[in-house]
Design a protein around this motif. Structure first.
Motif, PDB file in Angstrom:
ATOM      1  N   ALA A  10       7.049   4.574  -8.344  1.00 48.82           N
ATOM      2  CA  ALA A  10       5.741   5.130  -7.985  1.00 48.82           C
ATOM      3  C   ALA A  10       5.779   5.500  -6.516  1.00 48.82           C
ATOM      4  O   ALA A  10       6.222   4.700  -5.680  1.00 48.82           O
ATOM      5  N   ASP A  11       5.356   6.723  -6.195  1.00 52.18           N
ATOM      6  CA  ASP A  11       5.340   7.160  -4.800  1.00 52.18           C
ATOM      7  C   ASP A  11       3.932   7.223  -4.228  1.00 52.18           C
ATOM      8  O   ASP A  11       3.711   7.761  -3.149  1.00 52.18           O
ATOM      9  N   GLY A  12       2.967   6.669  -4.955  1.00 54.69           N
ATOM     10  CA  GLY A  12       1.587   6.688  -4.515  1.00 54.69           C
ATOM     11  C   GLY A  12       0.763   7.752  -5.204  1.00 54.69           C
ATOM     12  O   GLY A  12      -0.453   7.634  -5.315  1.00 54.69           O
ATOM     13  N   GLU A  13       1.419   8.799  -5.676  1.00 56.26           N
ATOM     14  CA  GLU A  13       0.725   9.887  -6.361  1.00 56.26           C
ATOM     15  C   GLU A  13       1.234  10.098  -7.774  1.00 56.26           C
ATOM     16  O   GLU A  13       0.474  10.459  -8.673  1.00 56.26           O
ATOM     17  N   THR A  14       2.527   9.905  -7.989  1.00 56.21           N
ATOM     18  CA  THR A  14       3.125  10.099  -9.306  1.00 56.21           C
ATOM     19  C   THR A  14       3.934   8.873  -9.689  1.00 56.21           C
ATOM     20  O   THR A  14       4.334   8.080  -8.827  1.00 56.21           O
ATOM     21  N   ASN A  41       0.816  -1.224   0.000  1.00 53.21           N
ATOM     22  CA  ASN A  41       0.000   0.000   0.000  1.00 53.21           C
ATOM     23  C   ASN A  41       0.847   1.270   0.000  1.00 53.21           C
ATOM     24  O   ASN A  41       0.412   2.320   0.471  1.00 53.21           O
ATOM     25  N   GLY A  42       2.074   1.157  -0.546  1.00 50.14           N
ATOM     26  CA  GLY A  42       2.963   2.313  -0.567  1.00 50.14           C
ATOM     27  C   GLY A  42       3.800   2.383  -1.827  1.00 50.14           C
ATOM     28  O   GLY A  42       3.423   1.822  -2.869  1.00 50.14           O
ATOM     29  N   PRO A  43       4.947   3.061  -1.768  1.00 49.79           N
ATOM     30  CA  PRO A  43       5.811   3.239  -2.931  1.00 49.79           C
ATOM     31  C   PRO A  43       6.312   1.924  -3.519  1.00 49.79           C
ATOM     32  O   PRO A  43       6.398   0.906  -2.818  1.00 49.79           O
ATOM     33  N   ALA A  44       6.636   1.977  -4.814  1.00 53.72           N
ATOM     34  CA  ALA A  44       7.053   0.775  -5.530  1.00 53.72           C
ATOM     35  C   ALA A  44       8.170   1.095  -6.510  1.00 53.72           C
ATOM     36  O   ALA A  44       8.337   2.241  -6.954  1.00 53.72           O
ATOM     37  N   ALA A  45       8.935   0.060  -6.848  1.00 51.83           N
ATOM     38  CA  ALA A  45       9.969   0.176  -7.876  1.00 51.83           C
ATOM     39  C   ALA A  45      10.002  -1.108  -8.681  1.00 51.83           C
ATOM     40  O   ALA A  45       9.930  -2.209  -8.125  1.00 51.83           O
ATOM     41  N   PRO A  95       1.022   7.075 -19.743  1.00 52.54           N
ATOM     42  CA  PRO A  95       0.372   5.965 -20.448  1.00 52.54           C
ATOM     43  C   PRO A  95      -0.407   6.433 -21.666  1.00 52.54           C
ATOM     44  O   PRO A  95      -1.051   7.482 -21.648  1.00 52.54           O
ATOM     45  N   THR A  96      -0.320   5.675 -22.739  1.00 54.81           N
ATOM     46  CA  THR A  96      -1.071   5.929 -23.958  1.00 54.81           C
ATOM     47  C   THR A  96      -1.304   4.604 -24.656  1.00 54.81           C
ATOM     48  O   THR A  96      -0.464   3.692 -24.567  1.00 54.81           O
ATOM     49  N   CYS A 141       0.998   1.399 -12.314  1.00 49.18           N
ATOM     50  CA  CYS A 141      -0.096   1.728 -13.227  1.00 49.18           C
ATOM     51  C   CYS A 141      -1.089   2.687 -12.584  1.00 49.18           C
ATOM     52  O   CYS A 141      -1.545   3.644 -13.220  1.00 49.18           O
ATOM     53  N   ARG A 142      -1.411   2.463 -11.341  1.00 51.35           N
ATOM     54  CA  ARG A 142      -2.344   3.354 -10.661  1.00 51.35           C
ATOM     55  C   ARG A 142      -1.776   4.757 -10.535  1.00 51.35           C
ATOM     56  O   ARG A 142      -2.463   5.752 -10.776  1.00 51.35           O
ATOM     57  N   ALA A 143      -0.516   4.862 -10.144  1.00 50.99           N
ATOM     58  CA  ALA A 143       0.104   6.181  -9.975  1.00 50.99           C
ATOM     59  C   ALA A 143       0.224   6.920 -11.305  1.00 50.99           C
ATOM     60  O   ALA A 143       0.187   8.154 -11.340  1.00 50.99           O
ATOM     61  N   ALA A 144       0.381   6.160 -12.394  1.00 49.32           N
ATOM     62  CA  ALA A 144       0.508   6.777 -13.713  1.00 49.32           C
ATOM     63  C   ALA A 144      -0.840   7.205 -14.281  1.00 49.32           C
ATOM     64  O   ALA A 144      -0.892   7.921 -15.288  1.00 49.32           O
TER      65      ALA A 144
END
Length: 265
Positions: A122-126, A106-110, A142-143, A220-223
């Motif tokens: 991803a930092d949760g927002e960006t 439920n937090g940042p990811a790499a 994303p496109t 994906c969510r942050a993007a």
């Protein structure tokens, strides 16, 4: 130096990626996991490198690694999910389509690509991608322009016969609108977030807490991608698989072929 959770995730993923890259091309021993699954000697070695980074930066946190299971403080409130080598079969056969996934639940990811010198964050927002020298980053955008859709064809297929990935690939509207790609690594989720793929589809159960998928879902969510289960419902407890699409139109079109209701989440 006090690192943010995002930087810890990045440093850990890159440490694992360094091990994966250094051992690439060798004759690897295999660790049998049963049911046709296996790890190479690079998997636990990369996981240990990742754990070293997390332990040093966040000694009070627990870690759940694909190879070593849950470790650390038993009642820790925070848990890191680690997949040290996603795409083991690819790696063992000489393919470079692999990823190293690290995410704080439920937090940042790499997600690190050991062979492109990229780490997706991803930092949760960006969401952004860092390439080469630290600090050289650009936002993920994303496109669906590529019209390429990655579909996971690895078993199990718990939703069959109601949903089968092979049926989606053969659907007339899929053929008209997209071009399929088949990978066996969740690097494809990072590609959706980065605009290199229009979507990614996989069967399965609740993937939100999976060491394989959680980091890519966070990206994906942050993007700003549309992320649901294959039934159109939220990804989470009781969820079914995953559809991650670059935009709402792509998601809606895929859901119309899958037979879901197309709810976003």
């Amino acid at each position: 130096m006090n690192l943010t959770d995002t930087e810890v995730a990045a440093a850990a993923a890159l440490a694992g990626a360094e091990v994966v890259r250094a051992r690439y091309g060798r004759l690897h021993s295999r660790i049998d996991k049963g049911a046709g699954d296996f790890a190479t000697d690079a998997d636990p070695a990369a996981e240990e490198a990742i754990l070293d980074v997390i332990r040093a930066a966040r000694p009070g946190d627990a870690v759940h690694g694909e190879e070593g299971g849950r470790q650390g403080v038993a009642d820790a409130e925070r848990e890191w999910l680690v997949d040290p080598l996603c795409g083991t079969l690819n790696y063992a056969t000489g393919s470079q389509l692999v990823a190293v996934n690290v995410v704080l639940r439920n937090g940042p990811a790499a997600v690190a690509d050991p062979f492109s010198d990229e780490v997706f964050l991803a930092d949760g927002e960006t969401a952004r991608v860092r390439s080469g020298v630290p600090g050289e980053e650009r936002p993920l955008a994303p496109t669906a322009d590529t019209r390429l859709v990655d579909v996971n064809l690895d078993p199990p297929f718990p939703s069959a016969p109601g949903f089968r990935a092979v049926d989606l690939l053969a659907h007339p509207r899929f053929v008209e609108n997209f071009r399929p790609r088949v990978v066996s690594t969740t690097l494809a989720l990072a590609w959706v977030a980065a605009g290199r793929r229009a979507a990614y589809v996989t069967d399965g159960g609740d993937l939100s807490g999976s060491v394989h998928f959680a980091a890519g879902i966070a990206l994906c969510r942050a993007a700003g991608c549309v992320v649901t289960g294959i039934d159109g419902g939220p990804v989470g407890r009781g969820g079914r698989g995953l559809v991650a699409a670059a935009d709402a139109g792509t998601h809606e079109l895929l859901m119309s072929m899958i037979g879901g209701r197309g709810r976003t989440g």
